[in-house]
Design a protein around this motif. Structure first.
Motif, PDB file in Angstrom:
ATOM      1  N   GLY A  61       0.769  -1.237   0.000  1.00 31.71           N
ATOM      2  CA  GLY A  61       0.000   0.000   0.000  1.00 31.71           C
ATOM      3  C   GLY A  61       0.797   1.282   0.000  1.00 31.71           C
ATOM      4  N   PHE A  62       2.123   1.200  -0.211  1.00 29.54           N
ATOM      5  CA  PHE A  62       2.958   2.397  -0.234  1.00 29.54           C
ATOM      6  C   PHE A  62       3.201   2.847  -1.667  1.00 29.54           C
ATOM      7  CE2 PHE A  62       4.198  -0.122   3.472  1.00 29.54           C
ATOM      8  CZ  PHE A  62       4.051   0.803   4.494  1.00 29.54           C
ATOM      9  N   ILE A  63       3.274   4.156  -1.866  1.00 33.31           N
ATOM     10  CA  ILE A  63       3.783   4.701  -3.118  1.00 33.31           C
ATOM     11  C   ILE A  63       5.303   4.683  -3.011  1.00 33.31           C
ATOM     12  CG2 ILE A  63       3.928   6.751  -4.586  1.00 33.31           C
ATOM     13  CD1 ILE A  63       1.200   7.580  -3.410  1.00 33.31           C
ATOM     14  N   VAL A  64       5.996   4.185  -4.017  1.00 31.43           N
ATOM     15  CA  VAL A  64       7.450   4.056  -3.938  1.00 31.43           C
ATOM     16  C   VAL A  64       8.117   4.740  -5.135  1.00 31.43           C
ATOM     17  CG1 VAL A  64       9.404   2.483  -3.685  1.00 31.43           C
ATOM     18  CG2 VAL A  64       7.157   1.824  -2.797  1.00 31.43           C
ATOM     19  N   HIS A  65       9.125   5.543  -4.837  1.00 36.06           N
ATOM     20  CA  HIS A  65       9.981   6.132  -5.864  1.00 36.06           C
ATOM     21  C   HIS A  65      11.404   5.657  -5.592  1.00 36.06           C
ATOM     22  CE1 HIS A  65       6.871   9.040  -7.141  1.00 36.06           C
ATOM     23  NE2 HIS A  65       6.577   9.124  -5.849  1.00 36.06           N
ATOM     24  N   PRO A  69       2.862  11.013  14.264  1.00 35.04           N
ATOM     25  CA  PRO A  69       2.473  11.402  12.903  1.00 35.04           C
ATOM     26  C   PRO A  69       2.765  10.317  11.871  1.00 35.04           C
ATOM     27  CG  PRO A  69       4.420  12.627  13.603  1.00 35.04           C
ATOM     28  CD  PRO A  69       3.884  11.931  14.809  1.00 35.04           C
ATOM     29  N   TYR A  70       3.856   9.565  12.059  1.00 34.99           N
ATOM     30  CA  TYR A  70       4.146   8.465  11.141  1.00 34.99           C
ATOM     31  C   TYR A  70       3.006   7.452  11.116  1.00 34.99           C
ATOM     32  CZ  TYR A  70       9.185   9.576  10.613  1.00 34.99           C
ATOM     33  OH  TYR A  70      10.386  10.146  10.313  1.00 34.99           O
ATOM     34  N   ALA A  71       2.562   7.049  12.289  1.00 33.78           N
ATOM     35  CA  ALA A  71       1.582   5.967  12.393  1.00 33.78           C
ATOM     36  C   ALA A  71       0.217   6.383  11.869  1.00 33.78           C
ATOM     37  CB  ALA A  71       1.471   5.492  13.841  1.00 33.78           C
ATOM     38  N   SER A  72      -0.247   7.573  12.278  1.00 34.00           N
ATOM     39  CA  SER A  72      -1.601   7.951  11.864  1.00 34.00           C
ATOM     40  C   SER A  72      -1.915   9.433  12.002  1.00 34.00           C
ATOM     41  CB  SER A  72      -2.640   7.172  12.675  1.00 34.00           C
ATOM     42  OG  SER A  72      -2.499   7.434  14.062  1.00 34.00           O
ATOM     43  N   GLY A  73      -1.079  10.210  12.691  1.00 33.93           N
ATOM     44  CA  GLY A  73      -1.415  11.598  12.964  1.00 33.93           C
ATOM     45  C   GLY A  73      -1.449  12.478  11.734  1.00 33.93           C
ATOM     46  N   ALA A  74      -0.458  12.349  10.874  1.00 32.33           N
ATOM     47  CA  ALA A  74      -0.386  13.187   9.679  1.00 32.33           C
ATOM     48  C   ALA A  74      -1.257  12.625   8.563  1.00 32.33           C
ATOM     49  CB  ALA A  74       1.067  13.289   9.203  1.00 32.33           C
ATOM     50  N   ARG A  75      -1.795  13.506   7.749  1.00 30.26           N
ATOM     51  CA  ARG A  75      -2.617  13.049   6.622  1.00 30.26           C
ATOM     52  C   ARG A  75      -1.762  12.379   5.554  1.00 30.26           C
ATOM     53  NH1 ARG A  75      -4.470  15.325   1.897  1.00 30.26           N
ATOM     54  NH2 ARG A  75      -3.465  17.321   2.356  1.00 30.26           N
ATOM     55  N   LYS A  76      -0.530  12.870   5.366  1.00 32.65           N
ATOM     56  CA  LYS A  76       0.396  12.290   4.396  1.00 32.65           C
ATOM     57  C   LYS A  76       1.759  12.122   5.051  1.00 32.65           C
ATOM     58  CE  LYS A  76      -2.131  12.713   0.457  1.00 32.65           C
ATOM     59  NZ  LYS A  76      -2.369  11.681  -0.569  1.00 32.65           N
ATOM     60  N   VAL A  77       2.463  11.044   4.721  1.00 32.28           N
ATOM     61  CA  VAL A  77       3.801  10.825   5.255  1.00 32.28           C
ATOM     62  C   VAL A  77       4.742  10.482   4.107  1.00 32.28           C
ATOM     63  CG1 VAL A  77       3.230   8.421   5.796  1.00 32.28           C
ATOM     64  CG2 VAL A  77       5.225   9.468   6.857  1.00 32.28           C
ATOM     65  N   GLU A 106       0.039   0.054   4.725  1.00 30.93           N
ATOM     66  CA  GLU A 106      -0.703   1.302   4.827  1.00 30.93           C
ATOM     67  C   GLU A 106      -2.121   1.086   4.323  1.00 30.93           C
ATOM     68  OE1 GLU A 106      -2.257   4.404   5.772  1.00 30.93           O
ATOM     69  OE2 GLU A 106      -0.123   4.363   6.300  1.00 30.93           O
ATOM     70  N   ALA A 107      -3.088   1.343   5.194  1.00 30.32           N
ATOM     71  CA  ALA A 107      -4.483   1.079   4.867  1.00 30.32           C
ATOM     72  C   ALA A 107      -5.106   2.169   4.002  1.00 30.32           C
ATOM     73  CB  ALA A 107      -5.297   0.912   6.148  1.00 30.32           C
ATOM     74  N   LEU A 108      -4.632   3.408   4.155  1.00 28.76           N
ATOM     75  CA  LEU A 108      -5.240   4.530   3.446  1.00 28.76           C
ATOM     76  C   LEU A 108      -4.548   4.741   2.101  1.00 28.76           C
ATOM     77  CD1 LEU A 108      -5.601   7.033   6.431  1.00 28.76           C
ATOM     78  CD2 LEU A 108      -7.317   5.465   5.500  1.00 28.76           C
ATOM     79  N   PRO A 109      -5.293   4.699   1.020  1.00 27.86           N
ATOM     80  CA  PRO A 109      -4.690   4.844  -0.314  1.00 27.86           C
ATOM     81  C   PRO A 109      -3.935   6.168  -0.462  1.00 27.86           C
ATOM     82  CG  PRO A 109      -6.968   4.084  -0.490  1.00 27.86           C
ATOM     83  CD  PRO A 109      -6.745   4.466   0.946  1.00 27.86           C
ATOM     84  N   GLU A 110      -2.720   6.081  -0.977  1.00 31.00           N
ATOM     85  CA  GLU A 110      -1.884   7.233  -1.299  1.00 31.00           C
ATOM     86  C   GLU A 110      -1.499   8.070  -0.081  1.00 31.00           C
ATOM     87  OE1 GLU A 110      -3.635   9.446  -4.476  1.00 31.00           O
ATOM     88  OE2 GLU A 110      -3.516   7.780  -5.873  1.00 31.00           O
ATOM     89  N   ARG A 111      -1.606   7.513   1.117  1.00 27.10           N
ATOM     90  CA  ARG A 111      -1.179   8.266   2.304  1.00 27.10           C
ATOM     91  C   ARG A 111       0.335   8.282   2.455  1.00 27.10           C
ATOM     92  NH1 ARG A 111       0.402   7.085   7.701  1.00 27.10           N
ATOM     93  NH2 ARG A 111       0.219   8.988   8.959  1.00 27.10           N
ATOM     94  N   ALA A 112       0.990   7.148   2.210  1.00 31.80           N
ATOM     95  CA  ALA A 112       2.402   6.995   2.550  1.00 31.80           C
ATOM     96  C   ALA A 112       3.267   6.806   1.313  1.00 31.80           C
ATOM     97  CB  ALA A 112       2.591   5.822   3.502  1.00 31.80           C
ATOM     98  N   THR A 113       4.340   7.586   1.258  1.00 28.92           N
ATOM     99  CA  THR A 113       5.289   7.507   0.148  1.00 28.92           C
ATOM    100  C   THR A 113       6.670   7.160   0.686  1.00 28.92           C
ATOM    101  OG1 THR A 113       4.085   9.146  -1.168  1.00 28.92           O
ATOM    102  CG2 THR A 113       6.408   8.813  -1.698  1.00 28.92           C
TER     103      THR A 113
END
Length: 208
Positions: A32-36, A133-141, A191-198
């Motif tokens: 579920g992570f976006i990866v570059h 914030p890593y776990a869930s506080g921030a909207r994007k990480v 990551e459960a939320l789509p496009e949250r974590a890169t």
């Protein structure tokens, strides 16, 4: 407990070979992570600053990767971004104040101590201020990690944290008359939320 005599295991300083990096990249995407994947810290810097909108609040965690790459300076000092650190009053050692700052930001940018071929991320902390914030506080990480942090599995990842990252951090803090220890460890498996974590993987070593 602080670390006083442990010598860093330098086998964890070498970048992972291409095949291992490819396996970690594929697994991260499956989880579920976006990866570059980029070739250099300079490319990572350009990529990350391009990912952060100028009008969204951003919190940078304490990270040698961010410092050495110039990402921290770009986000906190350039005036082009809504930096939480730049706009906040000095917490004067109030760890809880730092935790609250990071947890309310729209974006959090930092690093990890290990990435496994199974697509798991491991982050250790003394205070735990960046973990909320890593776990869930921030909207994007957004996490930036050098290829030397890619390891086969979770067992190796935890060994890397204790035998390499912690001693390196202790040595860094000794210059300021401080020491370090592991207070909390966060393991991010999916990551459960789509496009949250890169995750930005850098083919060259940076940070520890």
């Amino acid at each position: 407990m602080s670390v006083k005599t442990v010598v860093p295991d330098e086998t964890f300083a070498a970048p992972a070979p291409a095949g291992q990096l490819d396996r970690a990249t594929a697994a991260l995407r499956d989880n579920g992570f976006i990866v570059h994947v980029v070739d250099s810290a300079t490319e990572a810097r350009e990529l990350v600053t391009g990912l952060i909108p100028g009008d969204e609040s951003v919190f940078t965690t304490s990270s040698e990767t961010l410092r050495l790459s110039g990402i921290a300076a770009d986000l906190d000092e350039s005036g082009r971004f809504a930096s939480v650190r730049a706009g906040a009053e000095d917490p004067k050692g109030d760890v809880q104040a730092v935790v609250r700052l990071g947890a309310t930001a729209e974006y959090v940018v930092g690093s990890v101590h290990a990435v496994t071929e199974e697509g798991h991320l491991v982050i250790a902390s003394a205070s735990g201020s960046q973990l909320a914030p890593y776990a869930s506080g921030a909207r994007k990480v957004v996490w930036v990690a050098g290829a030397q942090k890619v390891v086969p599995d979770l067992e190796t990842a935890l060994r890397r944290v204790r035998s390499y990252s912690l001693p390196r951090e202790h040595r860094r803090l000794q210059k300021f008359g401080q020491s370090s220890f592991i207070g909390k460890i966060l393991i991010v498996e999916r990551e459960a939320l789509p496009e949250r974590a890169t995750v930005v993987l850098v083919r060259e070593p940076i940070g520890f």
